[in-house]
Design a protein around this motif. Structure first.
Motif, short mmCIF file in Angstrom:
data_model
loop_
_atom_site.label_atom_id
_atom_site.label_comp_id
_atom_site.label_asym_id
_atom_site.label_seq_id
_atom_site.Cartn_x
_atom_site.Cartn_y
_atom_site.Cartn_z
N LEU A 240 -20.55 -125.16 -67.57
CA LEU A 240 -19.93 -123.90 -68.03
C LEU A 240 -20.51 -122.71 -67.28
CD1 LEU A 240 -19.74 -124.46 -71.91
CD2 LEU A 240 -17.88 -124.65 -70.24
N CYS A 241 -21.82 -122.69 -67.13
CA CYS A 241 -22.47 -121.58 -66.43
C CYS A 241 -22.15 -121.58 -64.94
CB CYS A 241 -23.98 -121.62 -66.65
SG CYS A 241 -24.48 -121.29 -68.36
N GLU A 242 -22.07 -122.78 -64.37
CA GLU A 242 -21.77 -122.89 -62.94
C GLU A 242 -20.41 -122.29 -62.60
OE1 GLU A 242 -22.09 -123.98 -58.92
OE2 GLU A 242 -23.63 -123.95 -60.49
N TYR A 243 -19.46 -122.45 -63.53
CA TYR A 243 -18.10 -121.96 -63.27
C TYR A 243 -17.78 -120.70 -64.07
CZ TYR A 243 -17.50 -126.10 -60.50
OH TYR A 243 -17.64 -127.05 -59.51
N LYS A 244 -18.82 -119.92 -64.35
CA LYS A 244 -18.71 -118.56 -64.86
C LYS A 244 -18.14 -118.44 -66.28
CE LYS A 244 -18.38 -116.63 -60.20
NZ LYS A 244 -17.68 -115.71 -59.29
N HIS A 245 -18.34 -119.49 -67.07
CA HIS A 245 -17.98 -119.41 -68.49
C HIS A 245 -19.26 -119.20 -69.29
CE1 HIS A 245 -13.79 -120.33 -67.85
NE2 HIS A 245 -14.15 -121.30 -67.03
N VAL A 246 -19.98 -118.16 -68.91
CA VAL A 246 -21.31 -117.92 -69.48
C VAL A 246 -21.21 -117.38 -70.90
CG1 VAL A 246 -23.59 -116.99 -68.95
CG2 VAL A 246 -21.93 -117.28 -67.12
N ILE A 247 -20.20 -116.58 -71.16
CA ILE A 247 -20.02 -116.03 -72.51
C ILE A 247 -19.87 -117.18 -73.50
CG2 ILE A 247 -18.47 -114.69 -73.99
CD1 ILE A 247 -17.85 -112.94 -71.53
N GLU A 248 -19.03 -118.15 -73.15
CA GLU A 248 -18.81 -119.31 -74.02
C GLU A 248 -20.08 -120.16 -74.13
OE1 GLU A 248 -16.92 -118.33 -71.51
OE2 GLU A 248 -14.77 -118.59 -71.91
N TYR B 110 -32.09 -121.47 -71.59
CA TYR B 110 -32.12 -120.04 -71.25
C TYR B 110 -32.03 -119.84 -69.74
CZ TYR B 110 -33.00 -118.03 -75.89
OH TYR B 110 -32.87 -117.60 -77.19
N ASN B 111 -32.72 -120.69 -68.98
CA ASN B 111 -32.66 -120.59 -67.52
C ASN B 111 -31.23 -120.82 -67.00
OD1 ASN B 111 -35.37 -120.06 -67.34
ND2 ASN B 111 -35.96 -122.13 -66.72
N MET B 112 -30.54 -121.80 -67.61
CA MET B 112 -29.16 -122.07 -67.20
C MET B 112 -28.27 -120.86 -67.45
SD MET B 112 -28.49 -125.96 -68.54
CE MET B 112 -29.34 -127.37 -67.84
N ILE B 113 -28.43 -120.25 -68.61
CA ILE B 113 -27.60 -119.08 -68.95
C ILE B 113 -27.96 -117.91 -68.04
CG2 ILE B 113 -27.04 -117.42 -70.76
CD1 ILE B 113 -27.47 -119.72 -72.79
N LEU B 114 -29.25 -117.72 -67.77
CA LEU B 114 -29.67 -116.65 -66.86
C LEU B 114 -29.06 -116.86 -65.48
CD1 LEU B 114 -31.50 -114.14 -66.42
CD2 LEU B 114 -33.33 -115.73 -65.76
N ARG B 115 -29.06 -118.10 -65.02
CA ARG B 115 -28.45 -118.41 -63.73
C ARG B 115 -26.94 -118.18 -63.77
NH1 ARG B 115 -26.30 -122.72 -60.79
NH2 ARG B 115 -26.26 -124.02 -62.66
N GLY B 116 -26.34 -118.42 -64.94
CA GLY B 116 -24.91 -118.17 -65.11
C GLY B 116 -24.58 -116.69 -64.96
N TRP B 117 -25.41 -115.83 -65.56
CA TRP B 117 -25.19 -114.38 -65.42
C TRP B 117 -25.40 -113.96 -63.96
CZ3 TRP B 117 -22.25 -112.86 -68.87
CH2 TRP B 117 -22.42 -113.14 -70.23
N LEU B 118 -26.31 -114.66 -63.28
CA LEU B 118 -26.49 -114.40 -61.84
C LEU B 118 -25.19 -114.70 -61.09
CD1 LEU B 118 -27.90 -114.23 -59.02
CD2 LEU B 118 -28.82 -116.50 -59.46
N LYS B 119 -24.57 -115.87 -61.37
CA LYS B 119 -23.33 -116.23 -60.69
C LYS B 119 -22.20 -115.25 -61.01
CE LYS B 119 -22.11 -120.34 -59.68
NZ LYS B 119 -22.53 -120.48 -58.29
N MET B 120 -22.23 -114.70 -62.22
CA MET B 120 -21.22 -113.71 -62.61
C MET B 120 -21.42 -112.39 -61.89
SD MET B 120 -19.07 -114.91 -65.00
CE MET B 120 -18.58 -113.57 -66.08
#
Length: 446
Positions: free
Chosen positions: A164-172, A195-205
């Motif tokens: 989800l985080c990799e493909y920018k669905h970080v909010i979900e 938390y690291n995964m979500i942080l990386r997700g916001w980075l991708k966003m």
């Protein structure tokens, strides 16, 4: 490894769906008789050599059909029925990945159900394809159904969050892990890794403000920041245009006694190179070696990219040579860094030949990069040279390759040829750009 190019005239008479089929075979002779082609039953006691079919053979062939799911599934089924090949987890995963890429999820699930055994790599492939298709609820639904096969465990959950985080669905992803939805996943620890995964997700966003808020939230929630947390946040500072803050974090890590790994050093090197110059980055690389941290291909790629961005291409070539001497083989990205800064067609084509001869296989992105580059310059001859090399190496062009070629042809006024490739890609189910020139031409012809 030999690449078998089957005769179009023969195959079209035997089995039309394999007209453009390339079959890779390892440790075998090239079949010279039509009885070895798909769709033809060899007579008993035939003396003709048959290809040796193993996992490597099948995976190589499926790779050629990454952009043609119909031929991929045709081959997948044929090699099982014709040669009795027992598909492995890896070949199933590869086929499921190709089907998911083209949104053929029903077929993908049929294969999933058919698999004699599965692993978490299979689940990761499914999540990745659902997330890339923006089917978030369906991805979560897959996780919930994994209980039926005993795989709705923490590893599968982490794979879901990561996809989800990799493909920018970080909010979900954040709502799933930290919001009211977390009750559904009771029993899984939501710690530093998530938390690291979500942080990386916001980075991708690229939501830099949210990155900062989430970094601070980790402290508020009592989450211990580890090496990966700092590495991600340093990357955020670099990409948000604040490399000096990344350097500050690097010093903070050293003060806290956090031992840096090669990933962290690579990030700092990029930050230092941007803020203080490539020579300082090279000096940091020496420090890294002295501390016993061995550079990897990303380290060299970082230096090569910095040198190229500063117009020091000859030095970049020297680093490329040094990589081989140090036992660190370049990868596709290494060559991409140099390709991007070259401005002479002959030099680019020479580097492409060198890349192939060294054993580094160009990716589809390589071919698209070069076709676009030559197309912008208005040079069609090198465009077709690159296109020919792509086909020679058994790669089926994707929509980006087709569109780059068609753009180059349209720019040169070669509308009829452009229309031919436009029709070819549409026949493969690939998305073509809407081009007024081609539409107008069709109307005129009518």
């Amino acid at each position: 490894m030999l690449l078998i190019r089957r005769s179009t005239s023969i195959i079209s008479k035997i089995r039309p769906s394999f007209t453009l089929y390339h079959f890779h075979t390892l440790q075998s002779k090239t079949p010279t008789n039509p009885t070895s082609f798909p769709g033809h039953q060899a007579p008993k006691n035939s003396n003709f050599d048959q290809p040796i079919v193993n996992q490597a053979t099948v995976l190589e062939t499926l790779t050629c059909y990454n952009n043609d799911w119909k031929r991929a599934i045709d081959f997948f089924n044929w090699v099982e029925s014709e040669y009795g090949f027992k598909h492995t987890i890896d070949t199933y995963n590869h086929m499921i990945d190709i089907l998911g890429k083209f949104f053929e999820f029903e077929l993908a699930h049929q294969l999933f159900d058919k698999m004699p055994e599965r692993d978490h790599a299979t689940i990761r492939v499914m999540f990745k394809r659902y997330a890339s298709a923006h089917l978030v609820h369906e991805a979560i639904g897959v996780f919930e159904k994994l209980g039926e096969v005993g795989m709705n465990d923490e590893t599968s959950f982490l794979n879901l969050v990561d996809a989800l985080c990799e493909y920018k669905h970080v909010i979900e992803a954040e709502a799933l892990c930290l919001g009211s939805e977390k009750e559904k996943i009771l029993g899984f620890e939501i710690g530093t890794k998530v938390y690291n995964m979500i942080l990386r997700g916001w980075l991708k966003m690229g939501w830099w403000g949210k990155c900062r808020e989430f970094w601070e939230q980790m402290d508020e929630d009592g989450i211990a920041k580890d090496l990966y947390s700092y590495s991600i946040y340093m990357d955020i500072q670099c990409k948000s245009g604040k490399p000096w803050k990344a350097v500050k974090l690097y010093k903070e890590m050293k003060k806290k006694g956090i031992k840096l790994d090669v990933v962290a050093y690579n990030t700092v090197m990029r930050a230092v190179g941007v803020s203080e110059g490539v020579d300082v980055a090279v000096h940091l690389g020496r420090e890294m070696l002295e501390l016993g941290c061995e550079p990897n291909v990303v380290t060299y790629n970082t230096i090569i990219k910095l040198l190229c961005e500063n117009g020091r291409v000859r030095e970049a070539y020297k680093v490329l040579d040094k990589m081989w001497k140090r036992g660190c083989a370049p990868n596709v990205i290494t060559y991409h860094c140099i390709f991007r800064c070259l401005d002479k067609p002959n030099e680019i084509l020479a580097l492409l030949d060198r890349m192939i001869e060294s054993g580094v296989s160009p990716s589809m992105d390589t071919y698209v990069l070069l076709i676009k580059k030559f197309g912008r310059w208005g040079f069609l001859r090198p465009v077709f040279i690159v296109w020919g090399k792509m086909e020679d190496h058994g790669l089926s062009p994707n929509e980006f390759a087709y569109n780059a070629l068609i753009d180059a042809l349209v720019d040169k006024g070669m509308v009829d040829m452009a229309r031919k490739y436009d029709e070819e890609m549409l026949a493969k189910g690939l998305s073509a750009k809407l081009r007024p020139e081609l539409v107008k031409g069709e109307c005129d012809d009518g």
